[in-house]
Design an enzyme around this catalytic site. Sequence first.
Site, short mmCIF file in Angstrom:
data_model
loop_
_atom_site.label_atom_id
_atom_site.label_comp_id
_atom_site.label_asym_id
_atom_site.label_seq_id
_atom_site.Cartn_x
_atom_site.Cartn_y
_atom_site.Cartn_z
N ASP A 131 27.89 -14.55 65.40
CA ASP A 131 26.53 -14.57 64.82
C ASP A 131 26.50 -14.40 63.30
O ASP A 131 25.62 -13.70 62.77
CB ASP A 131 25.67 -13.50 65.48
CG ASP A 131 25.38 -13.79 66.95
OD1 ASP A 131 26.00 -14.72 67.50
OD2 ASP A 131 24.55 -13.07 67.55
N ASP B 236 23.04 -17.08 67.64
CA ASP B 236 21.74 -17.02 68.26
C ASP B 236 21.06 -18.36 67.98
O ASP B 236 20.98 -18.78 66.82
CB ASP B 236 20.91 -15.88 67.65
CG ASP B 236 20.95 -14.62 68.48
OD1 ASP B 236 21.81 -14.52 69.38
OD2 ASP B 236 20.13 -13.71 68.22
N HIS C 172 17.77 -19.51 69.37
CA HIS C 172 16.61 -19.30 70.22
C HIS C 172 15.61 -20.45 70.10
O HIS C 172 15.22 -20.83 68.99
CB HIS C 172 15.91 -17.99 69.83
CG HIS C 172 16.75 -16.77 70.05
ND1 HIS C 172 17.44 -16.55 71.23
CD2 HIS C 172 16.99 -15.69 69.26
CE1 HIS C 172 18.07 -15.38 71.14
NE2 HIS C 172 17.82 -14.85 69.96
N HIS D 133 11.97 -11.71 74.27
CA HIS D 133 12.96 -11.30 73.28
C HIS D 133 12.36 -11.32 71.88
O HIS D 133 12.71 -10.50 71.03
CB HIS D 133 14.17 -12.24 73.36
CG HIS D 133 15.32 -11.86 72.49
ND1 HIS D 133 16.03 -10.69 72.66
CD2 HIS D 133 15.91 -12.51 71.45
CE1 HIS D 133 16.99 -10.63 71.76
NE2 HIS D 133 16.94 -11.72 71.01
N HIS E 42 13.68 -14.53 65.14
CA HIS E 42 14.94 -14.67 64.40
C HIS E 42 15.79 -15.73 65.09
O HIS E 42 15.55 -16.09 66.23
CB HIS E 42 15.71 -13.33 64.40
CG HIS E 42 16.14 -12.92 65.78
ND1 HIS E 42 15.27 -12.30 66.67
CD2 HIS E 42 17.31 -13.06 66.44
CE1 HIS E 42 15.91 -12.07 67.81
NE2 HIS E 42 17.15 -12.53 67.71
N LYS F 91 23.76 -19.47 71.99
CA LYS F 91 23.30 -18.57 73.05
C LYS F 91 21.84 -18.22 72.85
O LYS F 91 21.30 -18.32 71.75
CB LYS F 91 24.15 -17.29 73.09
CG LYS F 91 24.14 -16.47 71.80
CD LYS F 91 25.14 -15.32 71.89
CE LYS F 91 25.27 -14.54 70.59
NZ LYS F 91 24.11 -13.74 70.24
N CYS G 63 25.63 -7.57 69.08
CA CYS G 63 26.29 -8.75 69.63
C CYS G 63 27.81 -8.71 69.53
O CYS G 63 28.50 -9.25 70.40
CB CYS G 63 25.73 -10.00 68.97
SG CYS G 63 23.98 -10.24 69.36
#
Length: 204
Positions: A9, A51, A53, A59, A73, A98, A156
């Site tokens: 990340d 990440d 998203h 979340h 984020h 992810k 993470c």
Amino acid sequence: MTKALIVVDMQPTFCEGGELGVEGGNAVAERIADYVNAHRSEYAYIATTQDWHIEPGAHWSAEPDFVDTWPKHGAAGTPNAELHPAIKALIIHHHFKKGQYSAAYSGFEGIEDNTDRIQTREEVAAEQSAGKTLANALKAAGVSHVDVVGIAESHCVKDTALDARKFGFEVTVFEDLTVPVSEELGVAARKQMTAAGITLAESR
């Protein structure tokens, strides 16, 4: 011993100026880049996690508790969700996205996706079902030991390292190539990782 390096990340969203910026994030990115340039030949496999998203449900929250819910984020397709420029310049070939449609802390929850596409739920599920996971990639590469670096140590990085242990890999987290969200959370994460048999060390 066949080794892999997982860069967790390292995205602007988690560095200074980002939506969930961690103090020291940009400096960690530079140190990781220096480390990879000096030690790339020691690794049979190098991968990043991100990440990514799209619609991660609860979340993301307008009133986050910073435990289970967070400000928006790592939004897929935005500049802050891309790799940090220092990491992007390394030309790493394996990228695991992810959290597309859920919360996700461990890189082992992601799928390999070396594009910047916005995938549908069905596409993500299909890739998971097809086994395009980090665990399978590491096993296919004959990896026995995983080194983990990145952001944040308390979240993470910790969860990725713990999952690596669960999948049977020997694991080292390089303390100088990660930072926690806070020192208090960092201490707790280091205790948890040590208890799981993860080695905490300095990169050389």
